[in-house]
Write an enzyme that holds these catalytic residues in place. Structure first.
Site, PDB file in Angstrom:
ATOM      1  CB  SER A 135      -0.895  -0.035   1.241  1.00 47.39           C
ATOM      2  OG  SER A 135      -1.711   1.107   1.306  1.00 47.39           O
ATOM      3  CE  LYS A 161      -4.672  -0.215   0.250  1.00 51.20           C
ATOM      4  NZ  LYS A 161      -5.417  -1.039   1.223  1.00 51.20           N
ATOM      5  CG  LEU A 162      -1.176   3.776  -6.797  1.00 51.26           C
ATOM      6  CD1 LEU A 162      -1.283   4.610  -8.071  1.00 51.26           C
ATOM      7  CD2 LEU A 162       0.247   3.838  -6.230  1.00 51.26           C
ATOM      8  CE  LYS A 163      -4.102   3.384   2.138  1.00 54.39           C
ATOM      9  NZ  LYS A 163      -5.368   2.943   2.757  1.00 54.39           N
ATOM     10  CG  ASP A 188      -7.816   2.001   0.456  1.00 56.42           C
ATOM     11  OD1 ASP A 188      -8.965   2.472   0.553  1.00 56.42           O
ATOM     12  OD2 ASP A 188      -7.233   1.437   1.402  1.00 56.42           O
ATOM     13  CG  ASN A 190      -8.290   4.749   3.631  1.00 59.27           C
ATOM     14  OD1 ASN A 190      -7.152   4.813   3.174  1.00 59.27           O
ATOM     15  ND2 ASN A 190      -8.708   3.694   4.319  1.00 59.27           N
ATOM     16  CD  GLU A 213      -8.914  -1.153   0.356  1.00 57.99           C
ATOM     17  OE1 GLU A 213      -7.946  -1.367  -0.402  1.00 57.99           O
ATOM     18  OE2 GLU A 213      -8.845  -1.247   1.582  1.00 57.99           O
ATOM     19  CG  ASP A 238     -10.800  -1.357   4.632  1.00 55.52           C
ATOM     20  OD1 ASP A 238     -11.177  -1.794   5.729  1.00 55.52           O
ATOM     21  OD2 ASP A 238      -9.665  -0.852   4.493  1.00 55.52           O
ATOM     22  CE  LYS A 262      -7.576  -2.720   6.542  1.00 52.25           C
ATOM     23  NZ  LYS A 262      -7.893  -1.281   6.478  1.00 52.25           N
ATOM     24  N   GLY A 290      -4.422  -4.686   5.921  1.00 53.11           N
ATOM     25  CA  GLY A 290      -3.403  -4.477   6.939  1.00 53.11           C
ATOM     26  C   GLY A 290      -3.547  -3.113   7.576  1.00 53.11           C
TER      27      GLY A 290
HETATM   28  C1  NPQ Z   1      -6.493   0.534   4.584  1.00 51.08           C
HETATM   29  N1  NPQ Z   1      -4.186   0.167   5.529  1.00 51.08           N
HETATM   30  O1  NPQ Z   1      -6.457  -0.439   3.875  1.00 51.08           O
HETATM   31  C2  NPQ Z   1      -5.463   0.776   5.691  1.00 51.08           C
HETATM   32  C3  NPQ Z   1      -5.560   2.154   6.136  1.00 51.08           C
HETATM   33  C4  NPQ Z   1      -4.593   2.728   7.075  1.00 51.08           C
HETATM   34  C5  NPQ Z   1      -2.085  -0.681   4.656  1.00 51.08           C
HETATM   35  O2  NPQ Z   1      -3.457   0.810   3.497  1.00 51.08           O
HETATM   36  C6  NPQ Z   1      -1.563   4.086  10.796  1.00 51.08           C
HETATM   37  C7  NPQ Z   1      -2.032   2.830  11.094  1.00 51.08           C
HETATM   38  C8  NPQ Z   1      -1.946   4.665   9.640  1.00 51.08           C
HETATM   39  C9  NPQ Z   1      -2.893   2.170  10.261  1.00 51.08           C
HETATM   40  C10 NPQ Z   1      -3.253   4.615   7.619  1.00 51.08           C
HETATM   41  C11 NPQ Z   1      -3.312   0.169   4.492  1.00 51.08           C
HETATM   42  C12 NPQ Z   1      -2.825   4.015   8.781  1.00 51.08           C
HETATM   43  C13 NPQ Z   1      -3.296   2.758   9.089  1.00 51.08           C
HETATM   44  C14 NPQ Z   1      -4.118   3.958   6.797  1.00 51.08           C
HETATM   45  C15 NPQ Z   1      -4.171   2.143   8.210  1.00 51.08           C
HETATM   46  O3  NPQ Z   1      -7.403   1.306   4.451  1.00 51.08           O
HETATM   47 MG    MG Z   2      -8.518   0.289   2.953  1.00 52.53          MG
END
Ligand code: NPQ
Ligand code: MG
Length: 369
Positions: A135, A161-163, A188, A190, A213, A238, A262, A290
């Site tokens: 990620s 995976k790009l945020k 993703d 969020n 996502e 998610d 998760k 994760g």
């Molecule tokens: C997700 N995780 O899938 C999360 C979001 C996320 C690996 O992209 C600190 C701790 C900062 C947990 C930022 C990944 C975070 C975190 C984003 C989880 O949406």
């Molecule tokens: Mg996510």
């Protein structure tokens, strides 16, 4: 088995790479570890709540509080403690899935260690290795993003995976797709968009993404269903998938074609397995998400990701992606895969002197009758 004593330990570990998402910028990981001492030996849990609410309602101080005041007394009252009985006792309290998952994880570790059984065998794993994806946080420039992703491609990750967020979406995705025409790529958000952004998000269809996502809010199941009808890119949920019941509803509404699982978000590994089962029954592919866990959390995630329905690469990474020094022996990746631990319980244990060095606070809970 009986719960005798618990240590709630806050640790602070610098991240090897800053991680920026629509939720904020993380430079370090402030993590709550839970050591459960039982009549049959110790077990470890890791809380995935962040210091502030954002990803969900939960946050670290709140999780520590409900664990100490409510969850531990309920679990300690059980004379024949098992992971399933712990989960059932904690179900008396609504919400707080990340707090519950922390306790369940530690109880399961202790219980399985005493029975010489691995997390993987207990959950029903069918694989000995798991495909890894990475990620990638929001970068300062497209050039820096390309450089960062190039490094991950060279390291052998099987998916990128790009945020994304408004203002950082089509351009970074286009740039990475042009530079890497053949990689498995997904985005993703969020929950950073609304249904009013549907036409904009439909422009992502040009980039052959494996999935988009959580584009919309966690409660917006009907809007996700409407968006899914306007996009060719499969929608993955998610944040919305808080339970097996929520997964059933989301699938029934047509809100998602793929589910990210998760354990922390859904109250533990037992509920995570039930979500897996629901999705398999509906032919919906799942993958293991994760939360920037230490080796302890990633060990449990590896076991979950080895279940049969987990057919897409996981957000599980070698320790070095997150931490220069992990609390466990380093998790290593080979050809984009990580081995599922096979030893009793989590199959990995914390290096106590390393944990001690990262520790910022310890609370010992005793006096259970
Ligand atoms: C997700 N995780 O899938 C999360 C979001 C996320 C690996 O992209 C600190 C701790 C900062 C947990 C930022 C990944 C975070 C975190 C984003 C989880 O949406
Ligand atoms: Mg996510």
């Amino acid at each position: 088995m009986k719960l005798e004593r618990v240590e709630l330990r806050r640790i602070d570990i610098p991240l090897s790479t800053p991680f920026r998402t629509s939720l904020g910028l993380e430079l370090n990981r402030d993590i709550l570890l839970l050591r459960a001492d039982t009549s049959e030996g110790p077990g470890w849990g890791e809380c995935v709540a962040m210091p502030e609410p954002g990803y969900s309602e939960e946050y670290l101080d709140g999780a520590a509080e409900i664990i100490r005041r409510f969850l531990l007394p309920a679990v300690a009252a059980l004379d024949e403690l098992t992971p399933a009985r712990a989960a059932a006792a904690m179900a008396a309290f609504p919400g707080h899935p990340m707090a519950k998952a922390t306790v369940e994880m530690a109880v399961m570790d202790a219980w399985l260690r005493a029975r010489r059984t691995s997390y993987a065998d207990h959950l029903g794993a069918v694989r000995t290795v798991v495909d890894c994806g990475v990620s990638v946080g929001i970068a300062d420039t497209i050039g820096l993003l390309i450089a960062e992703v190039s490094g991950y491609v060279d390291q052998g990750y099987r998916r990128i995976k790009l945020k994304i967020e408004p203002g950082w979406d089509l351009e970074p995705v286009r740039a990475i797709r042009e530079r890497f025409p053949d990689i498995a790529l997904q985005a993703d958000a969020n929950a950073a968009y609304t249904l009013a952004d549907a036409r904009h998000l439909a422009a992502l269809d040009a980039f052959d993404l494996v999935m988009l996502e959580q584009p919309l809010g966690s409660g917006d199941l009907r809007d996700h269903a409407a968006l899914a009808r306007m996009l060719r890119t499969p929608i993955c949920l998610d944040e919305s998938i808080t339970s097996a019941r929520a997964a059933t509803d989301a699938i029934g509404l047509g809100a998602c074609a793929i589910v990210n699982i998760k354990a922390g978000r859904v109250g533990g590994y037992l509920e995570a397995r039930r979500i897996h089962d629901v999705c398999v029954a509906h032919s919906v592919p799942v993958w293991c998400g994760g939360m920037l866990e230490t080796g302890l959390g990633q060990a449990a995630n590896l076991a979950l990701a080895a279940l049969p329905g987990f057919t897409l690469p996981a957000d599980i990474v070698p320790s070095e992606r997150y931490f220069a020094t992990d609390v466990t022996a380093p998790i290593r990746m080979s050809e984009g895969r990580i081995a599922v631990p096979g030893g009793p319980g989590l199959g990995l244990e914390p290096m106590l002197e390393v944990v001690e060095g990262y520790t910022t606070d310890v609370v010992t809970v005793t006096g259970f009758s």
